[in-house]
Write a protein that holds these residues in place. Structure first.
Motif, PDB file in Angstrom:
ATOM      1  N   LEU A 150      36.967  22.887 114.460  1.00 27.98           N
ATOM      2  CA  LEU A 150      35.757  22.191 114.874  1.00 27.98           C
ATOM      3  C   LEU A 150      34.619  22.886 114.152  1.00 27.98           C
ATOM      4  N   VAL A 151      33.813  22.151 113.392  1.00 24.30           N
ATOM      5  CA  VAL A 151      32.812  22.788 112.538  1.00 24.30           C
ATOM      6  C   VAL A 151      31.439  22.141 112.721  1.00 24.30           C
ATOM      7  N   CYS A 152      30.396  22.998 112.651  1.00 23.44           N
ATOM      8  CA  CYS A 152      29.012  22.548 112.830  1.00 23.44           C
ATOM      9  C   CYS A 152      28.124  23.194 111.773  1.00 23.44           C
ATOM     10  N   ALA A 153      27.345  22.368 111.082  1.00 25.14           N
ATOM     11  CA  ALA A 153      26.326  22.886 110.165  1.00 25.14           C
ATOM     12  C   ALA A 153      25.058  23.149 110.966  1.00 25.14           C
ATOM     13  N   MET A 154      24.459  24.298 110.717  1.00 29.15           N
ATOM     14  CA  MET A 154      23.259  24.716 111.432  1.00 29.15           C
ATOM     15  C   MET A 154      22.033  24.555 110.528  1.00 29.15           C
ATOM     16  N   GLN A 155      20.849  24.518 111.149  1.00 24.64           N
ATOM     17  CA  GLN A 155      19.598  24.472 110.383  1.00 24.64           C
ATOM     18  C   GLN A 155      19.613  25.595 109.353  1.00 24.64           C
ATOM     19  N   LEU A 201      43.197  20.323 110.265  1.00 26.92           N
ATOM     20  CA  LEU A 201      42.485  19.121 110.675  1.00 26.92           C
ATOM     21  C   LEU A 201      41.056  19.570 110.966  1.00 26.92           C
ATOM     22  N   VAL A 202      40.093  19.032 110.219  1.00 30.98           N
ATOM     23  CA  VAL A 202      38.696  19.441 110.314  1.00 30.98           C
ATOM     24  C   VAL A 202      37.894  18.337 110.999  1.00 30.98           C
ATOM     25  N   ILE A 203      37.217  18.721 112.081  1.00 34.53           N
ATOM     26  CA  ILE A 203      36.453  17.777 112.898  1.00 34.53           C
ATOM     27  C   ILE A 203      35.000  18.232 112.958  1.00 34.53           C
ATOM     28  N   SER A 204      34.059  17.328 112.706  1.00 37.28           N
ATOM     29  CA  SER A 204      32.643  17.671 112.865  1.00 37.28           C
ATOM     30  C   SER A 204      32.333  17.777 114.354  1.00 37.28           C
ATOM     31  N   GLN A 205      31.545  18.808 114.714  1.00 38.55           N
ATOM     32  CA  GLN A 205      31.299  19.090 116.136  1.00 38.55           C
ATOM     33  C   GLN A 205      29.894  19.667 116.287  1.00 38.55           C
ATOM     34  N   PHE A 206      28.876  18.803 116.269  1.00 37.87           N
ATOM     35  CA  PHE A 206      27.502  19.287 116.334  1.00 37.87           C
ATOM     36  C   PHE A 206      27.203  20.014 117.638  1.00 37.87           C
ATOM     37  N   THR A 207      27.994  19.793 118.676  1.00 38.59           N
ATOM     38  CA  THR A 207      27.727  20.450 119.955  1.00 38.59           C
ATOM     39  C   THR A 207      27.985  21.959 119.905  1.00 38.59           C
ATOM     40  N   LEU A 208      28.564  22.459 118.819  1.00 39.35           N
ATOM     41  CA  LEU A 208      28.697  23.912 118.664  1.00 39.35           C
ATOM     42  C   LEU A 208      27.330  24.567 118.489  1.00 39.35           C
ATOM     43  N   GLY A 223      38.333  14.212 110.572  1.00 36.29           N
ATOM     44  CA  GLY A 223      37.903  13.159 111.474  1.00 36.29           C
ATOM     45  C   GLY A 223      36.891  12.296 110.748  1.00 36.29           C
ATOM     46  N   ARG A 224      36.072  11.585 111.506  1.00 40.66           N
ATOM     47  CA  ARG A 224      35.043  10.721 110.933  1.00 40.66           C
ATOM     48  C   ARG A 224      33.681  11.208 111.433  1.00 40.66           C
ATOM     49  N   PHE A 225      32.856  11.691 110.532  1.00 47.21           N
ATOM     50  CA  PHE A 225      31.567  12.263 110.898  1.00 47.21           C
ATOM     51  C   PHE A 225      30.752  11.264 111.725  1.00 47.21           C
ATOM     52  N   GLY A 226      30.211  11.750 112.827  1.00 46.12           N
ATOM     53  CA  GLY A 226      29.335  10.940 113.665  1.00 46.12           C
ATOM     54  C   GLY A 226      30.026   9.949 114.577  1.00 46.12           C
ATOM     55  N   ALA A 227      31.337   9.835 114.467  1.00 43.68           N
ATOM     56  CA  ALA A 227      32.074   8.882 115.296  1.00 43.68           C
ATOM     57  C   ALA A 227      32.388   9.488 116.655  1.00 43.68           C
ATOM     58  N   ASP A 228      32.646   8.621 117.621  1.00 47.67           N
ATOM     59  CA  ASP A 228      33.146   9.053 118.926  1.00 47.67           C
ATOM     60  C   ASP A 228      34.651   9.232 118.749  1.00 47.67           C
ATOM     61  N   MET A 229      35.100  10.473 118.706  1.00 46.68           N
ATOM     62  CA  MET A 229      36.494  10.780 118.373  1.00 46.68           C
ATOM     63  C   MET A 229      37.257  11.270 119.590  1.00 46.68           C
ATOM     64  N   ALA A 230      38.532  10.947 119.619  1.00 45.06           N
ATOM     65  CA  ALA A 230      39.447  11.472 120.632  1.00 45.06           C
ATOM     66  C   ALA A 230      40.380  12.441 119.913  1.00 45.06           C
ATOM     67  N   VAL A 231      40.279  13.719 120.279  1.00 44.14           N
ATOM     68  CA  VAL A 231      41.069  14.763 119.624  1.00 44.14           C
ATOM     69  C   VAL A 231      42.132  15.251 120.591  1.00 44.14           C
ATOM     70  N   SER A 232      43.362  15.319 120.122  1.00 44.69           N
ATOM     71  CA  SER A 232      44.436  15.884 120.935  1.00 44.69           C
ATOM     72  C   SER A 232      45.118  16.973 120.122  1.00 44.69           C
TER      73      SER A 232
END
Length: 144
Positions: free
Chosen positions: A30-35, A74-81, A122-131
């Motif tokens: 799960l990855v997040c780009a920061m300011q 498997l790399v998923i965008s996760q801005f909530t980090l 995953g798909r950036f910005g999408a509502d994703m279901a991760v298992s």
């Protein structure tokens, strides 16, 4: 950039019920780009993750990297980090990179890591279901 690594036996991501990415033994990232992050941060993060010795060797010790085991990611965008939970009960996300910058850095990170190990996303910005099936469980937070 921030990331949460989970050592997995398998992981999948779906968007609207459609499988868009998966991995077998390896990492869910799960990855997040920061300011203020730049491509150099994405490159450094990808390199650090590829070298993390969090997989078991023949003696059962965490002494192998995802490269060493021939694993994938498997790399998923996760801005909530980027969540700031220091005030109140609602997290703030203002320290995350703006969406256009975040997407570019996410894609660059996945491409850079993909030059080292097989990567699906995953798909950036999408509502994703991760298992996933977390192996260990091993979950590690890392920044670069």
């Amino acid at each position: 950039m921030r990331a949460v690594l989970q050592r997995v036996t398998d992981a999948q991501v779906r968007v609207d019920g459609e499988l868009v990415g998966e991995t077998g033994p390896g990492l869910l990232i799960l990855v997040c780009a920061m300011q203020g992050d730049e491509q150099a941060n994405a490159d450094a993060l990808a390199t650090r993750i590829a070298k993390q010795r969090i997989f078991r060797d023949e003696d059962g010790r965490m002494n192998r990297s995802v490269v060493d085991i021939g694993g994938s990611a498997l790399v998923i965008s996760q801005f909530t980090l980027a969540a700031d939970t220091s005030r109140g009960n609602r997290p703030g996300f203002s320290s995350a990179a703006p969406p256009n910058e975040g997407q570019a850095l996410y894609e660059h990170f996945a491409k850079t890591l993909g030059e080292i190990v097989p990567v699906q996303t995953g798909r950036f910005g999408a509502d994703m279901a991760v298992s996933l099936t977390n192996d260990g469980p091993v979950t590690i937070w890392i920044e670069a």
